[in-house]
Enzyme design. Structure first.
Site, PDB file in Angstrom:
ATOM      1  N   GLU A 115     -44.836  62.842  63.438  1.00  0.00           N
ATOM      2  CA  GLU A 115     -45.595  63.286  62.258  1.00  0.00           C
ATOM      3  C   GLU A 115     -46.857  62.434  62.168  1.00  0.00           C
ATOM      4  O   GLU A 115     -47.045  61.508  62.970  1.00  0.00           O
ATOM      5  CB  GLU A 115     -44.757  63.131  60.980  1.00  0.00           C
ATOM      6  CG  GLU A 115     -43.639  64.158  60.876  1.00  0.00           C
ATOM      7  CD  GLU A 115     -42.778  63.951  59.641  1.00  0.00           C
ATOM      8  OE1 GLU A 115     -43.110  64.509  58.596  1.00  0.00           O
ATOM      9  OE2 GLU A 115     -41.778  63.221  59.735  1.00  0.00           O
ATOM     10  N   HIS A 239     -48.819  65.589  49.813  1.00  0.00           N
ATOM     11  CA  HIS A 239     -48.533  66.104  51.163  1.00  0.00           C
ATOM     12  C   HIS A 239     -49.623  67.126  51.489  1.00  0.00           C
ATOM     13  O   HIS A 239     -49.927  67.990  50.666  1.00  0.00           O
ATOM     14  CB  HIS A 239     -47.149  66.751  51.192  1.00  0.00           C
ATOM     15  CG  HIS A 239     -46.644  66.990  52.578  1.00  0.00           C
ATOM     16  ND1 HIS A 239     -47.224  67.894  53.439  1.00  0.00           N
ATOM     17  CD2 HIS A 239     -45.631  66.412  53.274  1.00  0.00           C
ATOM     18  CE1 HIS A 239     -46.573  67.880  54.599  1.00  0.00           C
ATOM     19  NE2 HIS A 239     -45.603  66.980  54.522  1.00  0.00           N
ATOM     20  N   ARG A 285     -51.216  60.773  56.147  1.00  0.00           N
ATOM     21  CA  ARG A 285     -51.328  61.804  55.098  1.00  0.00           C
ATOM     22  C   ARG A 285     -52.494  61.629  54.136  1.00  0.00           C
ATOM     23  O   ARG A 285     -53.084  62.606  53.689  1.00  0.00           O
ATOM     24  CB  ARG A 285     -50.059  61.781  54.259  1.00  0.00           C
ATOM     25  CG  ARG A 285     -49.053  62.645  54.859  1.00  0.00           C
ATOM     26  CD  ARG A 285     -47.833  62.732  54.047  1.00  0.00           C
ATOM     27  NE  ARG A 285     -46.829  63.182  54.980  1.00  0.00           N
ATOM     28  CZ  ARG A 285     -45.551  63.120  54.797  1.00  0.00           C
ATOM     29  NH1 ARG A 285     -45.074  62.597  53.699  1.00  0.00           N
ATOM     30  NH2 ARG A 285     -44.731  63.570  55.704  1.00  0.00           N
ATOM     31  N   HIS A 346     -46.177  64.740  46.344  1.00  0.00           N
ATOM     32  CA  HIS A 346     -44.993  64.757  47.212  1.00  0.00           C
ATOM     33  C   HIS A 346     -44.132  63.509  47.077  1.00  0.00           C
ATOM     34  O   HIS A 346     -42.914  63.598  47.073  1.00  0.00           O
ATOM     35  CB  HIS A 346     -45.501  64.877  48.658  1.00  0.00           C
ATOM     36  CG  HIS A 346     -44.433  64.914  49.696  1.00  0.00           C
ATOM     37  ND1 HIS A 346     -43.495  65.917  49.758  1.00  0.00           N
ATOM     38  CD2 HIS A 346     -44.152  64.083  50.739  1.00  0.00           C
ATOM     39  CE1 HIS A 346     -42.682  65.713  50.789  1.00  0.00           C
ATOM     40  NE2 HIS A 346     -43.054  64.584  51.392  1.00  0.00           N
ATOM     41  N   ARG A 381     -47.231  55.922  52.237  1.00  0.00           N
ATOM     42  CA  ARG A 381     -45.982  55.897  53.025  1.00  0.00           C
ATOM     43  C   ARG A 381     -46.155  56.612  54.365  1.00  0.00           C
ATOM     44  O   ARG A 381     -46.687  57.724  54.429  1.00  0.00           O
ATOM     45  CB  ARG A 381     -44.870  56.584  52.238  1.00  0.00           C
ATOM     46  CG  ARG A 381     -43.585  56.766  53.015  1.00  0.00           C
ATOM     47  CD  ARG A 381     -42.548  57.471  52.181  1.00  0.00           C
ATOM     48  NE  ARG A 381     -42.909  58.829  51.892  1.00  0.00           N
ATOM     49  CZ  ARG A 381     -42.433  59.890  52.539  1.00  0.00           C
ATOM     50  NH1 ARG A 381     -41.556  59.746  53.503  1.00  0.00           N
ATOM     51  NH2 ARG A 381     -42.809  61.096  52.193  1.00  0.00           N
TER      52      ARG A 381
HETATM   53  P1  FAD Z   1     -33.562  62.119  45.289  1.00  0.00           P
HETATM   54  O1  FAD Z   1     -33.056  62.633  46.567  1.00  0.00           O
HETATM   55  O2  FAD Z   1     -34.723  62.811  44.698  1.00  0.00           O
HETATM   56  O3  FAD Z   1     -32.356  62.186  44.235  1.00  0.00           O
HETATM   57  C1  FAD Z   1     -32.563  61.900  42.882  1.00  0.00           C
HETATM   58  C2  FAD Z   1     -31.267  62.127  42.132  1.00  0.00           C
HETATM   59  O4  FAD Z   1     -31.359  61.541  40.847  1.00  0.00           O
HETATM   60  C3  FAD Z   1     -30.893  63.574  41.884  1.00  0.00           C
HETATM   61  O5  FAD Z   1     -29.505  63.711  42.076  1.00  0.00           O
HETATM   62  C4  FAD Z   1     -31.183  63.790  40.401  1.00  0.00           C
HETATM   63  O6  FAD Z   1     -30.361  64.730  39.767  1.00  0.00           O
HETATM   64  C5  FAD Z   1     -30.864  62.418  39.865  1.00  0.00           C
HETATM   65  N1  FAD Z   1     -31.504  62.080  38.598  1.00  0.00           N
HETATM   66  C6  FAD Z   1     -32.808  61.941  38.311  1.00  0.00           C
HETATM   67  N2  FAD Z   1     -32.963  61.576  37.028  1.00  0.00           N
HETATM   68  C7  FAD Z   1     -31.735  61.485  36.492  1.00  0.00           C
HETATM   69  C8  FAD Z   1     -31.233  61.179  35.202  1.00  0.00           C
HETATM   70  N3  FAD Z   1     -32.042  60.878  34.180  1.00  0.00           N
HETATM   71  N4  FAD Z   1     -29.902  61.201  35.011  1.00  0.00           N
HETATM   72  C9  FAD Z   1     -29.052  61.522  36.010  1.00  0.00           C
HETATM   73  N5  FAD Z   1     -29.472  61.818  37.253  1.00  0.00           N
HETATM   74  C10 FAD Z   1     -30.785  61.802  37.481  1.00  0.00           C
HETATM   75  N6  FAD Z   1     -38.628  61.806  53.487  1.00  0.00           N
HETATM   76  C11 FAD Z   1     -38.315  61.492  54.758  1.00  0.00           C
HETATM   77  O7  FAD Z   1     -38.107  60.327  55.079  1.00  0.00           O
HETATM   78  N7  FAD Z   1     -38.232  62.483  55.702  1.00  0.00           N
HETATM   79  C12 FAD Z   1     -38.446  63.788  55.405  1.00  0.00           C
HETATM   80  O8  FAD Z   1     -38.338  64.648  56.272  1.00  0.00           O
HETATM   81  C13 FAD Z   1     -38.784  64.139  54.074  1.00  0.00           C
HETATM   82  N8  FAD Z   1     -39.033  65.426  53.741  1.00  0.00           N
HETATM   83  C14 FAD Z   1     -39.227  65.739  52.414  1.00  0.00           C
HETATM   84  C15 FAD Z   1     -39.375  67.084  52.048  1.00  0.00           C
HETATM   85  C16 FAD Z   1     -39.488  67.428  50.719  1.00  0.00           C
HETATM   86  C17 FAD Z   1     -39.635  68.876  50.316  1.00  0.00           C
HETATM   87  C18 FAD Z   1     -39.487  66.414  49.722  1.00  0.00           C
HETATM   88  C19 FAD Z   1     -39.610  66.775  48.279  1.00  0.00           C
HETATM   89  C20 FAD Z   1     -39.391  65.080  50.091  1.00  0.00           C
HETATM   90  C21 FAD Z   1     -39.252  64.738  51.430  1.00  0.00           C
HETATM   91  N9  FAD Z   1     -39.128  63.400  51.830  1.00  0.00           N
HETATM   92  C22 FAD Z   1     -38.837  63.101  53.130  1.00  0.00           C
HETATM   93  C23 FAD Z   1     -39.020  62.351  50.831  1.00  0.00           C
HETATM   94  C24 FAD Z   1     -37.527  62.059  50.621  1.00  0.00           C
HETATM   95  O9  FAD Z   1     -36.801  63.262  50.693  1.00  0.00           O
HETATM   96  C25 FAD Z   1     -37.249  61.409  49.291  1.00  0.00           C
HETATM   97  O10 FAD Z   1     -38.123  60.339  49.085  1.00  0.00           O
HETATM   98  C26 FAD Z   1     -35.828  60.866  49.253  1.00  0.00           C
HETATM   99  O11 FAD Z   1     -34.929  61.885  49.614  1.00  0.00           O
HETATM  100  C27 FAD Z   1     -35.514  60.320  47.882  1.00  0.00           C
HETATM  101  O12 FAD Z   1     -34.150  60.083  47.799  1.00  0.00           O
HETATM  102  P2  FAD Z   1     -33.547  59.488  46.478  1.00  0.00           P
HETATM  103  O13 FAD Z   1     -32.090  59.412  46.698  1.00  0.00           O
HETATM  104  O14 FAD Z   1     -34.279  58.270  46.117  1.00  0.00           O
HETATM  105  O15 FAD Z   1     -33.894  60.581  45.346  1.00  0.00           O
HETATM  106  C1  SIN Z   2     -42.360  66.608  56.177  1.00  0.00           C
HETATM  107  O1  SIN Z   2     -41.445  67.112  56.833  1.00  0.00           O
HETATM  108  O2  SIN Z   2     -43.544  66.895  56.341  1.00  0.00           O
HETATM  109  C2  SIN Z   2     -42.030  65.599  55.125  1.00  0.00           C
HETATM  110  C3  SIN Z   2     -41.691  64.309  55.726  1.00  0.00           C
HETATM  111  C4  SIN Z   2     -41.816  63.177  54.757  1.00  0.00           C
HETATM  112  O3  SIN Z   2     -42.238  63.354  53.631  1.00  0.00           O
HETATM  113  O4  SIN Z   2     -41.503  62.043  55.161  1.00  0.00           O
END
Ligand code: FAD
Ligand code: SIN
Length: 531
Positions: A115, A239, A285, A346, A381
């Site tokens: 990427e 993004h 990015r 993003h 990032r």
């Molecule tokens: P999240 O996975 O967002 O989970 C948050 C959780 O908290 C959810 O369960 C939600 O319900 C809960 N929550 C929030 N507020 C509350 C509350 N007040 N009370 C109770 N529960 C709550 N990163 C990569 O490294 N590689 C990738 O390929 C990639 N692709 C991506 C594609 C997309 C479309 C997106 C949006 C992001 C992508 N990212 C990627 C970024 C990455 O997915 C996220 O940064 C990462 O998954 C965040 O994980 P997390 O567990 O911190 O939060």
């Molecule tokens: C993507 O697949 O372009 C998202 C990857 C990331 O946010 O790290």
């Protein structure tokens, strides 16, 4: 044990929350709360994959250096080295729990992709639905573990600390949380020896975002209100390529398309990224999103295009089955025509400050994943370093929790039920929500100015007073909780942006277009901070 009493209460069911839970569950009682259901999270939607320096052609030093270059001088060196050094272990953990990463048919090795900002092929993936594959495996394990209780449709409202309830302790200590049971519409008091904020990012504060509805910055706002320091909130990652669709809800078009040869083009088919950076379409990015924004404004375009149609159709369909199908459902055949794309909010690079064990400055309160600021991402990032960060810090936090023997049985105050009136003006909440997301997009987006930032701050202050009144007088609802948090996070983003008098990484100001010689983090200290 009381049903609302856990050794570890984890708020959030994304990769950060679930990985931490599994690493602790054999030894501790765990409660996981999530806003809607276990699957709704950014983690579920991750496409590109997880970065790990595992190829013999890819020295660890190269992943470290790519992370630091993308981070524009602000990555914490020690943390970056620590995370990258643990990347192979993190990936192995996923493989061990059964995640079937895409392999190279001939060699049976993992099929690594690329990427923006990566100088090597180092991203392990499960076609273009990496997050879903990971989360499905974790959820299966979580649901079958006897020490884990899952509470869906439970929304954390606020953290209960010793300071807040005026209990004398050596240091401000986290003791529990107020949680709204959204089905029964009551707020319960939860007690825990350790609380992990794993609530993800805050990109829903912008009108256009790749994030699911749950990403409203709740953990950052709750942490701030409880007394956590917050850093680098101005670095919101846009993004570059989100599907442009005026009629329907949009979705991400993974950067790995560019990793596999897709080109960004103008409506006349002309490429443009080579004008902005030697790395062309695979520049980090911040550079690509700013270039698209510039081209769109310069030419008055509503979108640019991403073209992968020069690749064989069967390769595209196998490598990107989900993106192919979702675009086809909207009448775009990506094997034959370019995809209309625009940048969208993003990733939240800033967050509540944590150390290498995921500890915040409040005792017994941890922050893991996108909610946190660990110092890894600097001013921008590097793609696919986020899932990696969730895994590495879930391990260090689990170790820290297993090694501390803090426990308490303090009776915590019940939620103040004096706000008995149901709000009959839901329209005020939705109107304010829309207004906030629109001006954040227009005034605090990819390009910023002093004037736009001060206008945004003025609006935020007005809306905060209005919403504060509402919060005091009416029964809370999920929408009101989220709006209050979004306003808090918006304020933190704007204040941090105002404090940064330079352009660096994701923060571009027309008034200060150059970077300063010395790179510094923006650290905001809450009024109730106690050391
Ligand atoms: P999240 O996975 O967002 O989970 C948050 C959780 O908290 C959810 O369960 C939600 O319900 C809960 N929550 C929030 N507020 C509350 C509350 N007040 N009370 C109770 N529960 C709550 N990163 C990569 O490294 N590689 C990738 O390929 C990639 N692709 C991506 C594609 C997309 C479309 C997106 C949006 C992001 C992508 N990212 C990627 C970024 C990455 O997915 C996220 O940064 C990462 O998954 C965040 O994980 P997390 O567990 O911190 O939060
Ligand atoms: C993507 O697949 O372009 C998202 C990857 C990331 O946010 O790290």
């Amino acid at each position: 044990m009381n049903k609302n009493n856990f050794n570890v209460l984890i708020i959030g069911s994304g990769l950060a929350g679930l990985a931490t839970a599994l690493k602790l569950a054999d030894k501790k009682s765990i409660g996981i709360v999530c806003k809607t259901n276990l699957t709704e999270s950014s983690s579920h939607w991750a496409q590109g994959g997880i970065s790990a320096a595992i190829s013999s052609k890819d020295p660890i030093s190269s992943h470290i250096s790519d992370t630091k270059i993308a981070g524009a001088g602000l990555c914490n060196e020690a943390i970056t080295e620590f995370v990258v050094n643990n990347s192979e272990k993190a990936l192995d953990w996923l493989i061990k729990i059964g995640v079937a990463f895409t392999k190279n048919k001939k060699t049976n090795d993992l099929n690594l992709t690329r990427e923006g900002g990566h100088s090597q092929m180092r991203i392990a993936h499960v076609a273009d639905t990496t997050g879903k594959a990971i989360q499905e495996h974790l959820i299966k394990k979580i649901l079958s573990h006897p020490n884990i209780t899952v509470l869906e449709n439970h929304i954390a409202v606020d953290i209960i600390t010793s300071e807040k309830i005026k209990m004398k302790m050596k240091k401000n200590t986290c003791l529990g949380a107020y949680i709204l049971d959204n089905k029964k519409n009551i707020v319960n008091t939860f007690s825990a020896n350790n609380i992990v904020l794993a609530t993800g990012g805050a990109s829903k504060v912008y009108l256009y975002t790749t994030n699911p509805d749950v990403s409203t910055g709740d953990g950052i706002a709750m942490g701030w209100r409880a007394g956590c320091k917050v850093a680098n909130m101005e670095f919101v990652q846009f993004h570059p390529t989100c599907l442009f669709d005026v009629k329907d809800r949009s979705f991400l078009i993974s950067e790995t398309l560019r990793g596999e040869g897709a080109k960004l083009v103008l409506p006349n088919g002309e490429t443009f990224m080579e004008k902005y950076d030697d790395r062309g379409d695979l520049a980090p990015r911040d550079i690509v999103a700013q270039a698209i924004d510039y081209e769109m404004k310069r030419k008055g375009l509503t979108c640019v295009y991403l073209d992968i149609s020069h690749k064989p159709a069967d390769f595209i369909q196998k490598r990107f089955p989900m993106i192919y199908q979702r675009c086809l459902d909207r009448g775009i055949n990506i094997t034959k025509e370019p995809i209309p794309v625009v940048p969208a909010a993003h990733y939240t690079c800033g967050g509540i400050m944590t150390d290498q064990s995921g500890k915040t400055n409040i005792n017994q309160l941890y922050g893991i994943g996108e909610v946190s600021f660990t110092g890894l991402h600097g001013a921008n990032r590097l793609a696919s370093n986020s899932l990696l960060e969730c895994l590495v810090f879930s391990s260090t936090a689990a170790t820290s929790i297993l090694n501390n023997d803090f426990s308490h049985d303090h009776k915590l105050p019940k939620w103040d039920e004096s706000r008995v009136t149901d709000a009959d003006e839901e329209v005020l909440i939705t109107h304010t929500w829309n207004e906030l997301r629109r001006f954040m997009w227009n005034y605090v987006g990819i390009v910023r100015t002093n004037k736009r930032l001060s206008r945004a701050l003025h609006r935020i202050n007005m809306l905060r007073d209005e919403v504060g009144e509402f919060y005091k007088n009416f029964k809370i609802s999920s929408n009101l909780i989220e709006l209050r948090n979004l306003l808090q996070v918006a304020e933190l983003i704007v204040l941090s942006s105002i404090e940064r008098k330079e352009s660096r990484g994701l923060h571009y100001s027309k008034d200060f277009p150059k970077p300063d010689k010395i790179a510094k983090n923006t650290v905001l200290v809450p009024p109730n901070f106690k050391d």
